[in-house]
Design a protein around this motif. Structure first.
Motif, short mmCIF file in Angstrom:
data_model
loop_
_atom_site.label_atom_id
_atom_site.label_comp_id
_atom_site.label_asym_id
_atom_site.label_seq_id
_atom_site.Cartn_x
_atom_site.Cartn_y
_atom_site.Cartn_z
N LYS A 25 0.66 -1.27 0.81
CA LYS A 25 0.20 0.01 -0.06
C LYS A 25 0.66 1.27 -0.01
O LYS A 25 0.21 2.58 -0.90
N LEU A 26 2.12 1.43 1.07
CA LEU A 26 2.83 2.58 1.04
C LEU A 26 2.91 2.30 -0.37
O LEU A 26 3.72 3.79 -1.27
N PHE A 27 4.31 1.57 -0.98
CA PHE A 27 5.65 1.62 -2.14
C PHE A 27 4.63 1.69 -3.42
O PHE A 27 4.97 2.81 -4.48
N ILE A 28 3.56 1.18 -3.85
CA ILE A 28 2.71 1.72 -4.92
C ILE A 28 2.55 2.73 -4.74
O ILE A 28 2.05 3.36 -6.07
N ASN A 29 1.71 3.49 -3.83
CA ASN A 29 1.36 4.88 -3.98
C ASN A 29 2.99 5.63 -3.45
O ASN A 29 2.50 7.06 -3.31
#
Length: 234
Positions: free
Chosen positions: A228-232
């Motif tokens: 969730k943090l890396f993709i966005n």
């Protein structure tokens, strides 16, 4: 009585035996020397990657390896209550949540750096602070190199900004206070002495984050949060 001379065939066998023995000794000596000069300094990962601990490459780092490892590394040397260990993966999620509570405006990139703050421990383990003090800078050098490679792998600056490092340290100490008093047998007075003031958290957060999870749960939740943090992330 004088010894009878060996027949030529026997002499040939002795010479062959001596040559083989000498060759074995030479080979063993070379292997021993090679082991002395070049000890293994890499770790084979389940992904198939081979990570050099002394000169880590970002290309050899996979988040699946990190999540798997951290979910099976125990905080507090395993001296915590409960059926399961309190893992570094669960601790990392707790720290990321506490940091976001302190800095609600923290963007995803910085929250990712918080989540990854203990990621090097997937290969070097979680060494308790008293032992780190005994070892000195050697451990920190390896830890810093690994963290820099991990940051590069996921598009973060090799070294976090000072204000972010301060936030991570504060949230880390808050998490340590909670873990120490809820799980590791510290009383409030000694926990305050070592870790400072406790954070204010909700009962639901305490029930969730301070009850040790099975390794599979810790691994899955760490991976989900990372994605969730890396993709966005910015």
């Amino acid at each position: 009585m004088a010894r009878l001379p060996l027949p030529p065939s026997a002499q040939s066998l002795l010479r062959a035996r001596d040559a083989i023995t000498s060759s074995i000794r030479d080979t063993a000596g070379r292997k021993k020397k090679a082991r002395t000069i070049s000890p293994r300094a890499w770790q084979r990962m389940l992904s198939g990657r081979r990570l050099d601990l002394l000169d880590p490459s970002a290309l050899d780092i996979e988040v699946e390896d990190i999540a798997h490892g951290l979910a099976r590394v125990a905080r507090w040397n395993g001296q915590t209550s409960g059926t399961h260990i309190f893992s570094v993966a669960q601790h990392s999620l707790l720290v990321e949540t506490l940091a976001h509570m302190r800095a609600p405006g923290l963007d995803r990139s910085r929250r990712l750096a918080v989540l990854l703050h203990d990621a090097p421990e997937y290969v070097i383990g979680d060494m308790i602070s008293p032992f780190k003090a005994v070892i000195g800078d050697a451990y920190k050098v390896v830890e810093r190199r690994l963290l820099a490679a991990i940051h590069r792998r996921f598009g973060l600056p090799a070294k976090s900004a000072p204000e972010l490092e301060k936030l991570i340290k504060t949230a880390d100490r808050e998490a340590a206070f909670l873990e120490a008093t809820r799980l590791a047998g510290f009383n409030i007075t000694e926990a305050r002495r070592f870790f400072g003031r406790p954070p204010a958290i909700s009962l639901s957060m305490e029930r969730d984050y301070l009850k040790p999870w099975p390794a599979e749960t810790a691994q899955s939740r760490y991976l989900d949060r990372f994605k969730k943090l890396f993709i966005n992330h910015d």
